[in-house]
Design a protein around this motif. Sequence first.
Motif, PDB file in Angstrom:
ATOM      1  N   TYR A 176      -3.724   3.764  13.696  1.00  0.00           N
ATOM      2  CA  TYR A 176      -2.791   3.115  12.771  1.00  0.00           C
ATOM      3  C   TYR A 176      -3.515   2.646  11.512  1.00  0.00           C
ATOM      4  N   ALA A 177      -4.736   2.149  11.671  1.00  0.00           N
ATOM      5  CA  ALA A 177      -5.501   1.654  10.521  1.00  0.00           C
ATOM      6  C   ALA A 177      -5.811   2.777   9.538  1.00  0.00           C
ATOM      7  N   ILE A 178      -6.083   3.954  10.044  1.00  0.00           N
ATOM      8  CA  ILE A 178      -6.374   5.090   9.158  1.00  0.00           C
ATOM      9  C   ILE A 178      -5.172   5.386   8.274  1.00  0.00           C
ATOM     10  N   VAL A 179      -3.987   5.336   8.852  1.00  0.00           N
ATOM     11  CA  VAL A 179      -2.775   5.576   8.054  1.00  0.00           C
ATOM     12  C   VAL A 179      -2.597   4.472   7.016  1.00  0.00           C
ATOM     13  N   ALA A 180      -2.724   3.213   7.452  1.00  0.00           N
ATOM     14  CA  ALA A 180      -2.542   2.085   6.535  1.00  0.00           C
ATOM     15  C   ALA A 180      -3.565   2.117   5.408  1.00  0.00           C
ATOM     16  N   GLY A 181      -4.825   2.398   5.742  1.00  0.00           N
ATOM     17  CA  GLY A 181      -5.859   2.449   4.716  1.00  0.00           C
ATOM     18  C   GLY A 181      -5.725   3.637   3.787  1.00  0.00           C
ATOM     19  N   SER A 182      -5.306   4.772   4.321  1.00  0.00           N
ATOM     20  CA  SER A 182      -5.165   5.975   3.490  1.00  0.00           C
ATOM     21  C   SER A 182      -4.079   5.816   2.448  1.00  0.00           C
ATOM     22  N   LEU A 183      -3.008   5.138   2.796  1.00  0.00           N
ATOM     23  CA  LEU A 183      -1.919   4.946   1.841  1.00  0.00           C
ATOM     24  C   LEU A 183      -2.379   4.143   0.629  1.00  0.00           C
ATOM     25  N   VAL A 184      -3.347   3.263   0.832  1.00  0.00           N
ATOM     26  CA  VAL A 184      -3.893   2.487  -0.289  1.00  0.00           C
ATOM     27  C   VAL A 184      -5.016   3.249  -0.974  1.00  0.00           C
ATOM     28  N   ALA A 185      -5.934   3.795  -0.194  1.00  0.00           N
ATOM     29  CA  ALA A 185      -7.125   4.427  -0.771  1.00  0.00           C
ATOM     30  C   ALA A 185      -6.801   5.716  -1.518  1.00  0.00           C
ATOM     31  N   PHE A 186      -5.854   6.506  -1.004  1.00  0.00           N
ATOM     32  CA  PHE A 186      -5.615   7.835  -1.575  1.00  0.00           C
ATOM     33  C   PHE A 186      -4.243   7.989  -2.240  1.00  0.00           C
ATOM     34  N   VAL A 187      -3.319   7.085  -1.978  1.00  0.00           N
ATOM     35  CA  VAL A 187      -1.972   7.234  -2.541  1.00  0.00           C
ATOM     36  C   VAL A 187      -1.745   6.250  -3.684  1.00  0.00           C
ATOM     37  N   GLU A 188      -1.865   4.946  -3.407  1.00  0.00           N
ATOM     38  CA  GLU A 188      -1.592   3.937  -4.440  1.00  0.00           C
ATOM     39  C   GLU A 188      -2.415   2.685  -4.181  1.00  0.00           C
ATOM     40  N   PRO A 189      -3.491   2.476  -4.954  1.00  0.00           N
ATOM     41  CA  PRO A 189      -4.332   1.281  -4.750  1.00  0.00           C
ATOM     42  C   PRO A 189      -3.568  -0.029  -4.913  1.00  0.00           C
ATOM     43  N   LEU A 190      -2.513  -0.042  -5.724  1.00  0.00           N
ATOM     44  CA  LEU A 190      -1.752  -1.279  -5.923  1.00  0.00           C
ATOM     45  C   LEU A 190      -0.949  -1.678  -4.692  1.00  0.00           C
ATOM     46  N   ALA A 191      -0.913  -0.821  -3.682  1.00  0.00           N
ATOM     47  CA  ALA A 191      -0.222  -1.160  -2.441  1.00  0.00           C
ATOM     48  C   ALA A 191      -1.059  -2.071  -1.554  1.00  0.00           C
ATOM     49  N   ALA A 192      -2.293  -2.366  -1.948  1.00  0.00           N
ATOM     50  CA  ALA A 192      -3.160  -3.223  -1.147  1.00  0.00           C
ATOM     51  C   ALA A 192      -2.720  -4.677  -1.233  1.00  0.00           C
ATOM     52  N   GLY A 193      -3.046  -5.433  -0.193  1.00  0.00           N
ATOM     53  CA  GLY A 193      -2.767  -6.863  -0.190  1.00  0.00           C
ATOM     54  C   GLY A 193      -1.290  -7.177  -0.095  1.00  0.00           C
ATOM     55  N   SER A 194      -0.956  -8.391  -0.499  1.00  0.00           N
ATOM     56  CA  SER A 194       0.438  -8.824  -0.414  1.00  0.00           C
ATOM     57  C   SER A 194       1.248  -8.410  -1.625  1.00  0.00           C
ATOM     58  N   GLY A 195       0.612  -8.314  -2.779  1.00  0.00           N
ATOM     59  CA  GLY A 195       1.334  -7.987  -4.008  1.00  0.00           C
ATOM     60  C   GLY A 195       1.921  -9.199  -4.709  1.00  0.00           C
ATOM     61  N   ILE A 196       1.837 -10.374  -4.085  1.00  0.00           N
ATOM     62  CA  ILE A 196       2.415 -11.573  -4.694  1.00  0.00           C
ATOM     63  C   ILE A 196       1.702 -11.934  -6.003  1.00  0.00           C
ATOM     64  N   PRO A 197       0.357 -11.930  -6.066  1.00  0.00           N
ATOM     65  CA  PRO A 197      -0.278 -12.233  -7.361  1.00  0.00           C
ATOM     66  C   PRO A 197       0.150 -11.274  -8.458  1.00  0.00           C
ATOM     67  N   GLU A 198       0.279  -9.991  -8.114  1.00  0.00           N
ATOM     68  CA  GLU A 198       0.673  -9.011  -9.122  1.00  0.00           C
ATOM     69  C   GLU A 198       2.109  -9.217  -9.576  1.00  0.00           C
ATOM     70  N   ILE A 199       3.013  -9.492  -8.635  1.00  0.00           N
ATOM     71  CA  ILE A 199       4.411  -9.732  -9.003  1.00  0.00           C
ATOM     72  C   ILE A 199       4.533 -11.009  -9.825  1.00  0.00           C
ATOM     73  N   LYS A 200       3.806 -12.038  -9.451  1.00  0.00           N
ATOM     74  CA  LYS A 200       3.841 -13.278 -10.231  1.00  0.00           C
ATOM     75  C   LYS A 200       3.308 -13.030 -11.637  1.00  0.00           C
ATOM     76  N   THR A 201       2.281 -12.215 -11.744  1.00  0.00           N
ATOM     77  CA  THR A 201       1.747 -11.862 -13.063  1.00  0.00           C
ATOM     78  C   THR A 201       2.790 -11.144 -13.895  1.00  0.00           C
ATOM     79  N   TYR A 202       3.491 -10.202 -13.272  1.00  0.00           N
ATOM     80  CA  TYR A 202       4.519  -9.451 -14.009  1.00  0.00           C
ATOM     81  C   TYR A 202       5.656 -10.371 -14.460  1.00  0.00           C
TER      82      TYR A 202
END
Length: 857
Positions: A176-202
């Motif tokens: 499961y970790a390989i799938v979760a990590g691959s989606l961030v590492a190879f698909v979209e780095p912005l999918a990492a973490g919670s995203g709350i700091p980025e949304i608050k920034t926006y």
Amino acid sequence: MVVTQAERSPSRMPRDAKSPNGLPRGALSSHLQVSLSDPSIGDKFSVERLGTSGRGLVSVPSIVHGAPETAEESRETLFRLQRMAGFESQNFDPQDNDLEREFQVHRTDSDYALAEFWKWAISCLIGLSMGCIGFAVDWGINLLNDAKYQSTANVLRSHGGFWAPFATFVSISIGYAIVAGSLVAFVEPLAAGSGIPEIKTYLNGIHIKGLLTVKTLVAKLVGVVFSIAAGLIAGKEGPFVHGGGIVGGGLGGMGSQTLWEMLRGKVVPKARRKWGGFFHNDADHRDFTAIGTAAGVATAFAAPIGGLLFTIEEGASFYSTSIFWRGFLSTCIGVLTLHFLVSCAEHPGEVLTTHFGRYRDFGLYTDSLAFYGSRMFYYVWDLPIFVGMGAIGGLMGALFIKVNVKITQFRHVYIPVKSPIRRISEVMLLVFVTSSLWFLVAYASPCKDLPPKDQMTFLEAVEDTSSYAGADEKSEDFYGGGGQFRKGGKEHFPQLWCSNGTYSSYGQVFFTPLSQSLRLIIHLGEPLPEGTDFLFDFGALTCLFLLSFTLMMWTNGVGASTGMFVPALAVGAVGGRITGQMIRAIVRRSGSNLPVSLSSYAVVGAAAFMGGATRLTLTATVMVMETTGSLQLIVPLMLTVFVAKVVADCFGAGIDDTHIKMRGAPVLEEPSLSSHQKMIADKLTVSELMTMAVVALPPVVKVAQVVDTLRGCTHQAFPVTPDTDKAFESAEPFDLHGMILRSTIVKLLQHRIGFFTADANGDIPPAKSHIPTTQQERLTLLERLEQRPLKVRPKEDYERIVCSLTEEDLESMMDLRPFMQRNPFVVQADANLSRTYRLFRTMGLRHLFVGPPQPKA
């Protein structure tokens, strides 16, 4: 009447723009062009140096606190400014040009009514969509958790021992970790973490490329399913904030740039106005994004009021009654949709006879069995203990942030975003460590006798639902995240390696998903008769507290989609339960049989640590109350959360604000929240911070000159004035005709709008000659100039558009008058910086002009 222009996002001036002291004109531009290794940096940016401009302006007063006083402080300030230069801010100031005015004047009442209808309809669609997404994510987590825990249990039953079940449990988790990590590492780095700091920034007005795309949404929500199933100390709530913002912004704009690119422009995924295509400006997009974040939190927690309060308290730097009510409706519909779909899944065909409203997101039993009114209470002597728990929660929150910052800094150096292999390797290592520790603790657990049968009747209580179909199912199975063994075993007392008649006291909270552990810690034993309590093994609670808190600091910010709300609540709840059991033991040793509410201590502890880590107050209080059914504890919760925030604030900002600062985003905080910031702003005037070298454009200009101007600087807006040389070279006021955005100019160039060929006499046609005469033609022209949903990116698309211009186009003239902002915001040079800051932040501005100190009225 304008002297200068202020930009939230720093921009470089032309290299030949020098001031008398040898520095580029404008202090911010100077900072961006100076090397950090310059030994004279402390002198160049001292108060005395910057305050001497040779133009007769008031010098920066030396009494201003907070200014860099040493070379080291100057380098730190310079580093932050250089990081800020990598961001672009949004412009939330509505367009007010001649074309827009002409269109608005001819709009009909029905058109305004239709726009208002779609405001509410889209808000409903956002809630409906997030309810469906919430159900899908819960279903996915449930499915994957069941597969992992049931497979491990089957191996345990058939083979026994340690290695075979261990290999099964850990290997599935790593998969499961390989799938979760691959989606961030190879698909979209912005999918990492919670995203709350980025949304608050926006929401504060800072653009982050790729933050609100369909690809990010898929990577984020699919990733969080696998992250949680892998056993990471994480929750889904943070990613739902990010996901909700993407859904809200996409539905609000009724279109998608990502889909347009995927379809290679063959189909334009953009709705017409009659189908909701009204809201294509930055301000409306921000509003719907904020509504989406509220719906995301609401569906993640099944807490509609808490979701709305989160957006108001944490997410948005603005507030309006319209957003409040539309968010209220959206969160309500989102949670209702989630409950409806869960009932359809658990009781197919019997939705009309299913009891709604009986389950809490962090509840273990139905409301009719939990007896919240009698099991959650407090005495007056509990209040000082709760205050102490709040203080400890604040200290723990500050410690969590400090350690996590160090880990994040380590990641930036050794596990950078540009190294996907390292990022996914860290995720796999973290999952291996987490799953191994959880399995080892469960394996080493002592075995305890099962409670007496009369107590087990209450501990394993199932509501008598024979009055409606589907009585053999329980909806909390679904909410629990799967992994519970109900076939041939007890639900809350797993046998695992223990003999018949006993259960694994550590495995009870370790061999189960984290969200289910949280439910057990808070609620297990609530149906028992008053005066009878279920006591967890103290060693199990201590291990869970220490391991969860430690791994939570490592997990936050790892290269996978993760949230920290559930871990914070779980750690706090365990700490509260430990405190409660200790208080109960003290009461019993004193010879008293006074009942002590262990559930109350767990709930208060959960709120204390969540408040200390996030600095949320009203949101944390209401969210905990909604999800645990602890209405009776509203006053202790408020008191505890407030104390936690006050204590934690003594050591720095909350976790989200800290990560925003580390990222370097120029987020404008509310001025009243920082006395230090207010002190500095009160001592300065706006003239002491303004830039005086202003790059301007004339109202009617040659296309080639426009192209050269855009290539010569990175400004995102330009004042429109016939005195362009005076604006750049002189400190004297000049006539301001308006302001035009770079994005608007690029759109004009792309579509050849406003182009004309001057006649032999050089006569210029009137400005209104470029405005269509019919309303439909005006609407078509406005839609061609809209920046959403199909945006023209000035940096990426500019050269392509310029290269498409012919020699004839470059020799043509461009009329900016119909398309420029006629009335940009202007403040006087002697205006207090505090007043200017409030205007800039409240109105969502990107540019602000400074005029002479004595205006006429």
